[in-house]
Scaffold this motif. Sequence first.
Motif, PDB file in Angstrom:
ATOM      1  N   ARG A 193      25.866  22.834 -79.324  1.00 15.12           N
ATOM      2  CA  ARG A 193      24.413  22.631 -79.146  1.00 15.12           C
ATOM      3  C   ARG A 193      23.845  21.784 -80.275  1.00 15.12           C
ATOM      4  NH1 ARG A 193      23.391  27.940 -78.025  1.00 15.12           N
ATOM      5  NH2 ARG A 193      22.581  28.261 -80.125  1.00 15.12           N
ATOM      6  N   TYR A 194      24.415  21.907 -81.444  1.00 15.13           N
ATOM      7  CA  TYR A 194      23.947  21.137 -82.600  1.00 15.13           C
ATOM      8  C   TYR A 194      24.652  19.784 -82.717  1.00 15.13           C
ATOM      9  CZ  TYR A 194      20.910  24.741 -84.440  1.00 15.13           C
ATOM     10  OH  TYR A 194      19.879  25.629 -84.612  1.00 15.13           O
ATOM     11  N   GLY A 195      25.401  19.426 -81.711  1.00 15.66           N
ATOM     12  CA  GLY A 195      25.983  18.073 -81.681  1.00 15.66           C
ATOM     13  C   GLY A 195      27.305  17.919 -82.414  1.00 15.66           C
ATOM     14  N   LEU A 196      27.898  19.037 -82.843  1.00 14.08           N
ATOM     15  CA  LEU A 196      29.191  18.930 -83.519  1.00 14.08           C
ATOM     16  C   LEU A 196      30.318  18.864 -82.485  1.00 14.08           C
ATOM     17  CD1 LEU A 196      28.554  21.625 -86.278  1.00 14.08           C
ATOM     18  CD2 LEU A 196      28.664  19.157 -86.623  1.00 14.08           C
ATOM     19  N   GLY A 197      31.359  18.068 -82.793  1.00 15.96           N
ATOM     20  CA  GLY A 197      32.568  18.092 -81.979  1.00 15.96           C
ATOM     21  C   GLY A 197      33.331  19.379 -82.275  1.00 15.96           C
ATOM     22  N   LEU A 198      34.244  19.732 -81.382  1.00 17.41           N
ATOM     23  CA  LEU A 198      34.923  21.027 -81.536  1.00 17.41           C
ATOM     24  C   LEU A 198      36.433  20.877 -81.728  1.00 17.41           C
ATOM     25  CD1 LEU A 198      33.160  22.988 -78.629  1.00 17.41           C
ATOM     26  CD2 LEU A 198      32.345  22.620 -80.983  1.00 17.41           C
ATOM     27  N   ARG A 199      36.975  21.694 -82.654  1.00 20.41           N
ATOM     28  CA  ARG A 199      38.416  21.819 -82.876  1.00 20.41           C
ATOM     29  C   ARG A 199      38.686  23.318 -82.969  1.00 20.41           C
ATOM     30  NH1 ARG A 199      38.881  16.475 -84.501  1.00 20.41           N
ATOM     31  NH2 ARG A 199      41.119  16.494 -84.889  1.00 20.41           N
ATOM     32  N   VAL A 200      39.854  23.772 -82.582  1.00 18.81           N
ATOM     33  CA  VAL A 200      40.138  25.207 -82.605  1.00 18.81           C
ATOM     34  C   VAL A 200      41.532  25.477 -83.176  1.00 18.81           C
ATOM     35  CG1 VAL A 200      40.191  27.328 -81.240  1.00 18.81           C
ATOM     36  CG2 VAL A 200      38.786  25.424 -80.464  1.00 18.81           C
ATOM     37  N   HIS A 201      41.632  26.397 -84.149  1.00 18.70           N
ATOM     38  CA  HIS A 201      42.932  26.932 -84.566  1.00 18.70           C
ATOM     39  C   HIS A 201      43.358  27.898 -83.460  1.00 18.70           C
ATOM     40  CE1 HIS A 201      42.077  25.464 -88.641  1.00 18.70           C
ATOM     41  NE2 HIS A 201      43.291  25.836 -89.018  1.00 18.70           N
ATOM     42  N   ALA A 202      44.326  27.527 -82.666  1.00 18.33           N
ATOM     43  CA  ALA A 202      44.630  28.282 -81.446  1.00 18.33           C
ATOM     44  C   ALA A 202      46.123  28.573 -81.304  1.00 18.33           C
ATOM     45  CB  ALA A 202      44.160  27.475 -80.231  1.00 18.33           C
ATOM     46  N   ALA A 215      43.015  21.235 -79.874  1.00 18.73           N
ATOM     47  CA  ALA A 215      43.485  22.601 -80.113  1.00 18.73           C
ATOM     48  C   ALA A 215      44.668  22.443 -81.062  1.00 18.73           C
ATOM     49  CB  ALA A 215      43.903  23.263 -78.810  1.00 18.73           C
ATOM     50  N   ASP A 216      44.641  23.200 -82.154  1.00 17.14           N
ATOM     51  CA  ASP A 216      45.586  22.964 -83.244  1.00 17.14           C
ATOM     52  C   ASP A 216      46.504  24.162 -83.474  1.00 17.14           C
ATOM     53  OD1 ASP A 216      43.132  21.413 -83.404  1.00 17.14           O
ATOM     54  OD2 ASP A 216      43.758  20.714 -85.373  1.00 17.14           O
ATOM     55  N   HIS A 217      47.715  23.906 -83.863  1.00 16.94           N
ATOM     56  CA  HIS A 217      48.818  24.884 -84.069  1.00 16.94           C
ATOM     57  C   HIS A 217      49.655  24.965 -82.800  1.00 16.94           C
ATOM     58  CE1 HIS A 217      48.650  26.552 -88.071  1.00 16.94           C
ATOM     59  NE2 HIS A 217      47.338  26.586 -87.991  1.00 16.94           N
ATOM     60  N   LEU A 218      49.295  25.880 -81.875  1.00 13.39           N
ATOM     61  CA  LEU A 218      49.914  25.955 -80.548  1.00 13.39           C
ATOM     62  C   LEU A 218      51.376  26.397 -80.552  1.00 13.39           C
ATOM     63  CD1 LEU A 218      48.353  22.638 -79.113  1.00 13.39           C
ATOM     64  CD2 LEU A 218      47.383  24.946 -79.097  1.00 13.39           C
ATOM     65  N   GLU A 219      51.786  27.117 -81.589  1.00 11.94           N
ATOM     66  CA  GLU A 219      53.177  27.568 -81.631  1.00 11.94           C
ATOM     67  C   GLU A 219      53.505  28.519 -80.474  1.00 11.94           C
ATOM     68  OE1 GLU A 219      51.149  27.353 -84.208  1.00 11.94           O
ATOM     69  OE2 GLU A 219      52.169  26.503 -85.934  1.00 11.94           O
ATOM     70  N   GLN A 220      52.492  29.282 -80.004  1.00 11.41           N
ATOM     71  CA  GLN A 220      52.749  30.285 -78.955  1.00 11.41           C
ATOM     72  C   GLN A 220      52.221  29.832 -77.589  1.00 11.41           C
ATOM     73  OE1 GLN A 220      54.451  32.699 -80.355  1.00 11.41           O
ATOM     74  NE2 GLN A 220      53.942  32.079 -82.455  1.00 11.41           N
ATOM     75  N   THR A 221      51.941  28.562 -77.454  1.00 12.07           N
ATOM     76  CA  THR A 221      51.242  28.085 -76.253  1.00 12.07           C
ATOM     77  C   THR A 221      52.080  28.178 -74.980  1.00 12.07           C
ATOM     78  OG1 THR A 221      49.638  26.761 -77.391  1.00 12.07           O
ATOM     79  CG2 THR A 221      50.291  25.951 -75.258  1.00 12.07           C
ATOM     80  N   THR A 222      51.395  28.520 -73.894  1.00 11.08           N
ATOM     81  CA  THR A 222      52.034  28.739 -72.588  1.00 11.08           C
ATOM     82  C   THR A 222      51.915  27.492 -71.704  1.00 11.08           C
ATOM     83  OG1 THR A 222      49.927  29.463 -71.650  1.00 11.08           O
ATOM     84  CG2 THR A 222      51.334  31.169 -72.642  1.00 11.08           C
ATOM     85  N   PRO A 223      52.730  27.427 -70.632  1.00  9.97           N
ATOM     86  CA  PRO A 223      52.605  26.314 -69.682  1.00  9.97           C
ATOM     87  C   PRO A 223      51.186  26.218 -69.095  1.00  9.97           C
ATOM     88  CG  PRO A 223      54.646  27.503 -69.283  1.00  9.97           C
ATOM     89  CD  PRO A 223      53.887  28.292 -70.327  1.00  9.97           C
ATOM     90  N   GLN A 224      50.542  27.367 -68.874  1.00  7.44           N
ATOM     91  CA  GLN A 224      49.176  27.332 -68.319  1.00  7.44           C
ATOM     92  C   GLN A 224      48.211  26.684 -69.310  1.00  7.44           C
ATOM     93  OE1 GLN A 224      51.606  29.630 -68.025  1.00  7.44           O
ATOM     94  NE2 GLN A 224      50.619  31.570 -67.482  1.00  7.44           N
ATOM     95  N   ALA A 225      48.393  26.980 -70.584  1.00  9.71           N
ATOM     96  CA  ALA A 225      47.510  26.400 -71.594  1.00  9.71           C
ATOM     97  C   ALA A 225      47.750  24.881 -71.682  1.00  9.71           C
ATOM     98  CB  ALA A 225      47.742  27.069 -72.943  1.00  9.71           C
ATOM     99  N   ILE A 226      48.994  24.481 -71.566  1.00 13.08           N
ATOM    100  CA  ILE A 226      49.302  23.042 -71.581  1.00 13.08           C
ATOM    101  C   ILE A 226      48.597  22.361 -70.403  1.00 13.08           C
ATOM    102  CG2 ILE A 226      51.180  21.359 -71.258  1.00 13.08           C
ATOM    103  CD1 ILE A 226      52.960  23.257 -72.941  1.00 13.08           C
ATOM    104  N   ALA A 227      48.658  23.003 -69.244  1.00 12.20           N
ATOM    105  CA  ALA A 227      47.999  22.438 -68.056  1.00 12.20           C
ATOM    106  C   ALA A 227      46.490  22.353 -68.278  1.00 12.20           C
ATOM    107  CB  ALA A 227      48.320  23.280 -66.828  1.00 12.20           C
ATOM    108  N   ALA A 228      45.910  23.359 -68.922  1.00 11.03           N
ATOM    109  CA  ALA A 228      44.457  23.356 -69.164  1.00 11.03           C
ATOM    110  C   ALA A 228      44.072  22.217 -70.105  1.00 11.03           C
ATOM    111  CB  ALA A 228      44.022  24.700 -69.746  1.00 11.03           C
ATOM    112  N   MET A 229      44.908  21.945 -71.115  1.00  9.02           N
ATOM    113  CA  MET A 229      44.606  20.824 -72.025  1.00  9.02           C
ATOM    114  C   MET A 229      44.669  19.506 -71.272  1.00  9.02           C
ATOM    115  SD  MET A 229      46.316  21.664 -75.726  1.00  9.02           S
ATOM    116  CE  MET A 229      47.844  22.394 -75.216  1.00  9.02           C
ATOM    117  N   LYS A 230      45.674  19.394 -70.421  1.00  8.23           N
ATOM    118  CA  LYS A 230      45.856  18.146 -69.666  1.00  8.23           C
ATOM    119  C   LYS A 230      44.639  17.895 -68.769  1.00  8.23           C
ATOM    120  CE  LYS A 230      47.742  14.604 -67.746  1.00  8.23           C
ATOM    121  NZ  LYS A 230      47.557  13.334 -68.437  1.00  8.23           N
TER     122      LYS A 230
END
Length: 416
Positions: free
Chosen positions: A245-254, A274-289
Amino acid sequence: MAEFPPLLVTNCSQLVTMAGPASPRVGDALRDLHIVNDGAMLVVEGRIAAAGWRGDIEPLAAQGTQVVDAGGRVVMPGFVDAHTHLVFAGNRADEFEMRCAGMTYQQIAERGGGIRSTVRRTREATEHELVATGQKYARWFLECGTTTVEAKSGYGLTVDDELKLLRAIRATAETIPLRCVPTFLGAHEIPDEYKTRSDDYVDLVVNEMIPVVAAEKLAEFCDVFCESKVFSVAQAERLLTAAKRYGLGLRVHADQFTSNGAVELAAKLGAKTADHLEQTTPQAIAAMKETGVQPVLLPGSVYAIGSQKYAPARAMIDAGLPVVVATDFNPGSSPTVSMTMILSLACTQMKMTPAEAITAATINAAWSLNRGHEIGSLEPGKIADFVLHDAEDYRELAYFFGSHRPYAVFTGGVRV
Ligand code: NIG
Ligand code: FE
């Protein structure tokens, strides 16, 4: 940029231009570095005027042009490090020794150490002291061939201490020729005094920190450490929605230690990364795509905490994601400024090719910081941030490890 004579950089064994479409690179394009053998580059007013084969470029140099003989070395864009915790007080060599003796990073954090111990040190430091350490690390980055860093706050965790860190980042960038893109990470950890009432701390960040950070233009992005025992997905959503809302871009330790839906939240809110992602799932990869979130992989933090679980880089590349690699420079999980070390880890541990890793550490990283039109490649019109590496072949940057120091580093066409 200041006035200085035009510059001809010539006799480059390989001029790694990274030329290509004005967008983050995916798929096969990750491996196409657009290398010019026996290359040269003309720099005028701190920007690249021409880059190509030496025989074509040298005749373009006007009288009075300063000549830099690369001596048959590789010349590349400066590294762009899209995830660093540049400014903090003290270090955690004591915790490092405890980890060597068998304690885990998380056990130390649960006992009040980890991020919280750096917060205690940082709160005691003055802005002046933080600028001095910021300058020290900024010099280390430049020596290692990095010309731009993203720099997070996150070791203050009070209104005043977070502002102190962001001002220290700004002062560092004004005094050292390392470009800094500031990120507000007020939600890096739950501070000691809010341990049993984390929602109240989220209120403080949302109501009192984000509005000031935005009003004073102290940050371009907002980040949150979304992790079990730190900030929940619901809390992260409140924080990031306010920041947006305040116009900042977003990054997440995820997805660093647990996969809890943080990546899906990043996708839902249109986060840049989205940063780190050591435990990331195929569904999360699809969501990023689907939503255009760039994955920022931090193999240094896996290596240094003694884990073997690296992020699934190959699955992300196969899914068509514009991967980024970064150091995650910080005093706990990843005390390194060395992007060539990260290239080595990306190749040996995540099975990226040297070319993919270099793309991830330059042009893709630049796009993740909204700087893809200015830096990250050696193309006409771009800022002349480049490095002469003691190598004849770009693959040597990932192949030799633990020893590499560039031969010369230039930012805005000026040698640093
Ligand atoms: O990205 N995970 C959270 N933040 C940092 C670690 C910071 C620290 O240990 O001081 C990271 O790994
Ligand atoms: Fe981090």
